[in-house]
Design an enzyme around this catalytic site. Sequence first.
Site, PDB file in Angstrom:
ATOM      1  N   GLU A   1       0.027  -3.615  11.587  1.00 31.71           N
ATOM      2  CA  GLU A   1       0.825  -3.303  10.394  1.00 31.71           C
ATOM      3  C   GLU A   1       2.243  -3.839  10.557  1.00 31.71           C
ATOM      4  OE1 GLU A   1       1.517   0.695   8.828  1.00 31.71           O
ATOM      5  OE2 GLU A   1      -0.559   0.653   8.131  1.00 31.71           O
TER       6      GLU A   1
ATOM      7  N   CYS B   1       5.729   6.895   4.098  1.00 31.24           N
ATOM      8  CA  CYS B   1       4.535   6.084   3.817  1.00 31.24           C
ATOM      9  C   CYS B   1       3.826   6.476   2.524  1.00 31.24           C
ATOM     10  CB  CYS B   1       3.569   6.132   4.991  1.00 31.24           C
ATOM     11  SG  CYS B   1       4.213   5.266   6.442  1.00 31.24           S
TER      12      CYS B   1
ATOM     13  N   HIS C   1      -1.861 -10.238  -1.290  1.00 28.30           N
ATOM     14  CA  HIS C   1      -0.956 -10.133  -2.436  1.00 28.30           C
ATOM     15  C   HIS C   1      -1.450  -9.163  -3.508  1.00 28.30           C
ATOM     16  CE1 HIS C   1       1.093 -13.496  -0.524  1.00 28.30           C
ATOM     17  NE2 HIS C   1       2.114 -13.273  -1.335  1.00 28.30           N
TER      18      HIS C   1
ATOM     19  N   HIS D   1       3.490  -4.855   3.802  1.00 32.93           N
ATOM     20  CA  HIS D   1       3.391  -5.298   5.192  1.00 32.93           C
ATOM     21  C   HIS D   1       2.923  -6.741   5.225  1.00 32.93           C
ATOM     22  CE1 HIS D   1       3.797  -1.350   7.071  1.00 32.93           C
ATOM     23  NE2 HIS D   1       2.931  -0.867   6.194  1.00 32.93           N
TER      24      HIS D   1
ATOM     25  N   HIS E   1       4.985   0.368  -0.315  1.00 30.01           N
ATOM     26  CA  HIS E   1       5.739  -0.558   0.504  1.00 30.01           C
ATOM     27  C   HIS E   1       4.790  -1.661   0.968  1.00 30.01           C
ATOM     28  CE1 HIS E   1       3.903   2.349   3.257  1.00 30.01           C
ATOM     29  NE2 HIS E   1       3.882   1.369   4.144  1.00 30.01           N
TER      30      HIS E   1
ATOM     31  N   HIS F   1       0.847  -1.184   0.000  1.00 36.28           N
ATOM     32  CA  HIS F   1       0.000   0.000   0.000  1.00 36.28           C
ATOM     33  C   HIS F   1       0.887   1.239   0.000  1.00 36.28           C
ATOM     34  CE1 HIS F   1      -0.359   0.908   4.662  1.00 36.28           C
ATOM     35  NE2 HIS F   1       0.872   0.730   4.293  1.00 36.28           N
TER      36      HIS F   1
HETATM   37 ZN   LIG Z   1       2.464   0.951   5.534  1.00 39.32          ZN
END
Ligand SMILES: [Zn+2]
Length: 125
Positions: free
Chosen positions: A115, A26, A70, A32, A30, A15
């Site tokens: 997260e 952010c 994914h 998680h 990237h 995201h």
């Molecule tokens: Zn993030």
Amino acid sequence: MPTTIIKEFTFEAAHYLPNMPDGHKCRRMHGHSFRIAVKVMGEPDATTGIFIDFSEVKRIVKPLIETLDHWVINEVGEKMGEPLLQNPTSENIAKWFFQQLMPVLPGLNCIVVHETCTSYCEYRQ
Ligand SMILES: [Zn+2]
């Protein structure tokens, strides 16, 4: 006595947070390893001793997990026309899960979105 049942799920997703200030890390895409906890509160049945079967919670929640697993969450949000997922902060992801599950999961009490190992958010209404 009311009891809280907690079922956890994991999924991998990317995201980015488009509304963060310029230069904020952010804003970059990237990923998680998200961990979601679904908390359901209710009164255990006097005979069975359970409120809701864990497998029933899994059956109800799993399609939502598969919707995000994914994928780039922002892109899923674009396809669905879902503003919460177009700006997929932990807060908005938790709210989205809650809104999706509320009509189909009696006793839904709280959604927790982890997260990272040390950062998570709880949403309840
Ligand atoms: Zn993030």
